[in-house]
Write an enzyme that holds these catalytic residues in place. Sequence first.
Site, PDB file in Angstrom:
ATOM      1  N   GLU A 227      16.347 -31.548 -49.652  1.00  0.00           N
ATOM      2  CA  GLU A 227      16.513 -30.427 -50.087  1.00  0.00           C
ATOM      3  C   GLU A 227      17.610 -29.705 -49.468  1.00  0.00           C
ATOM      4  O   GLU A 227      18.291 -28.828 -50.006  1.00  0.00           O
ATOM      5  CB  GLU A 227      15.190 -29.631 -49.644  1.00  0.00           C
ATOM      6  CG  GLU A 227      13.943 -30.062 -50.487  1.00  0.00           C
ATOM      7  CD  GLU A 227      12.754 -29.261 -50.081  1.00  0.00           C
ATOM      8  OE1 GLU A 227      11.834 -29.463 -50.890  1.00  0.00           O
ATOM      9  OE2 GLU A 227      12.779 -28.851 -48.932  1.00  0.00           O
TER      10      GLU A 227
ATOM     11  N   ASP B 127      15.356 -26.020 -51.662  1.00  0.00           N
ATOM     12  CA  ASP B 127      13.693 -26.198 -52.121  1.00  0.00           C
ATOM     13  C   ASP B 127      13.789 -25.243 -53.581  1.00  0.00           C
ATOM     14  O   ASP B 127      13.280 -25.746 -54.462  1.00  0.00           O
ATOM     15  CB  ASP B 127      13.077 -25.688 -51.034  1.00  0.00           C
ATOM     16  CG  ASP B 127      11.613 -25.441 -51.768  1.00  0.00           C
ATOM     17  OD1 ASP B 127      10.897 -26.526 -51.909  1.00  0.00           O
ATOM     18  OD2 ASP B 127      10.973 -24.488 -51.420  1.00  0.00           O
TER      19      ASP B 127
ATOM     20  N   GLU C  83      17.783 -26.229 -46.351  1.00  0.00           N
ATOM     21  CA  GLU C  83      16.618 -26.574 -46.942  1.00  0.00           C
ATOM     22  C   GLU C  83      15.961 -25.540 -47.600  1.00  0.00           C
ATOM     23  O   GLU C  83      15.172 -25.835 -48.819  1.00  0.00           O
ATOM     24  CB  GLU C  83      15.725 -27.156 -45.837  1.00  0.00           C
ATOM     25  CG  GLU C  83      14.228 -27.928 -46.083  1.00  0.00           C
ATOM     26  CD  GLU C  83      13.164 -27.284 -45.374  1.00  0.00           C
ATOM     27  OE1 GLU C  83      12.106 -27.261 -45.415  1.00  0.00           O
ATOM     28  OE2 GLU C  83      13.596 -27.180 -43.970  1.00  0.00           O
TER      29      GLU C  83
ATOM     30  N   ASP D 244      13.046 -32.815 -46.037  1.00  0.00           N
ATOM     31  CA  ASP D 244      13.570 -31.610 -45.750  1.00  0.00           C
ATOM     32  C   ASP D 244      15.265 -31.776 -45.888  1.00  0.00           C
ATOM     33  O   ASP D 244      16.025 -31.107 -46.387  1.00  0.00           O
ATOM     34  CB  ASP D 244      13.400 -31.081 -44.329  1.00  0.00           C
ATOM     35  CG  ASP D 244      12.229 -30.788 -44.137  1.00  0.00           C
ATOM     36  OD1 ASP D 244      11.592 -30.306 -45.046  1.00  0.00           O
ATOM     37  OD2 ASP D 244      11.611 -30.516 -43.054  1.00  0.00           O
TER      38      ASP D 244
END
Length: 221
Positions: free
Chosen positions: A117, A45, A41, A114
């Site tokens: 990502e 991101d 994650e 989450d």
Amino acid sequence: MTTPAQAWLAKVFGRAPESPGRFERALTHSSHEGPDYERLEFLGDRVLGLCMAQWLFEEFPDESEGELSKRLNVLVTGATCAEVAREIGAQAHLRLGKQARDDGAGDSDNVLGDVMEALIGAWYLEAGLAGADEFVRRVWDGRLHADLRAPQHPKSALQEWTAAKGRKPPVYEIIDRSGPQHAPRFTVRVTVGRLANATATGASKQEAETAAAAALLDRVR
């Protein structure tokens, strides 16, 4: 990894992943045994932000940095990532502990955002930046031009409104936090001096503040 999950990944990414274990990890919540999605994650991101920034830079050549930032902020929020995760069918393949499942973590914007990502991070490690960029543009397609004008984030809009009216800046206060650690609910009140206030609830402090700002704007405009 289960056969249905492998078939789903092949459909979502256009081919079967070479390292299915990495994608299994991207779908695994910390409540489940084994490595979870948090490191992927973290990577995803940053990859999402870069891919989206380049896409916006190309698509809106006449917009300022501030306008591009407004668009970016809306497109990469946890809530938007969760929407995309639902659209591609990620919910059916989440790996959750029993308690987290019973508590409704499978429909949490926090968890789904989450996971989205993390999946981007896993695909970046396998297909590189070009592959990640193609994936992001495909699954976010339709959102980029949803607003002809750069959208204004509710918190920024409220800040600008109070400044224009000569009012004190808005003050945000958490008035309640409930739910388990993996699926919290925050209730936030935003106040503009003695003029007005509004309260809203969200799956994160930021989400609740955003909703409260939007609610207050609806009242005062």
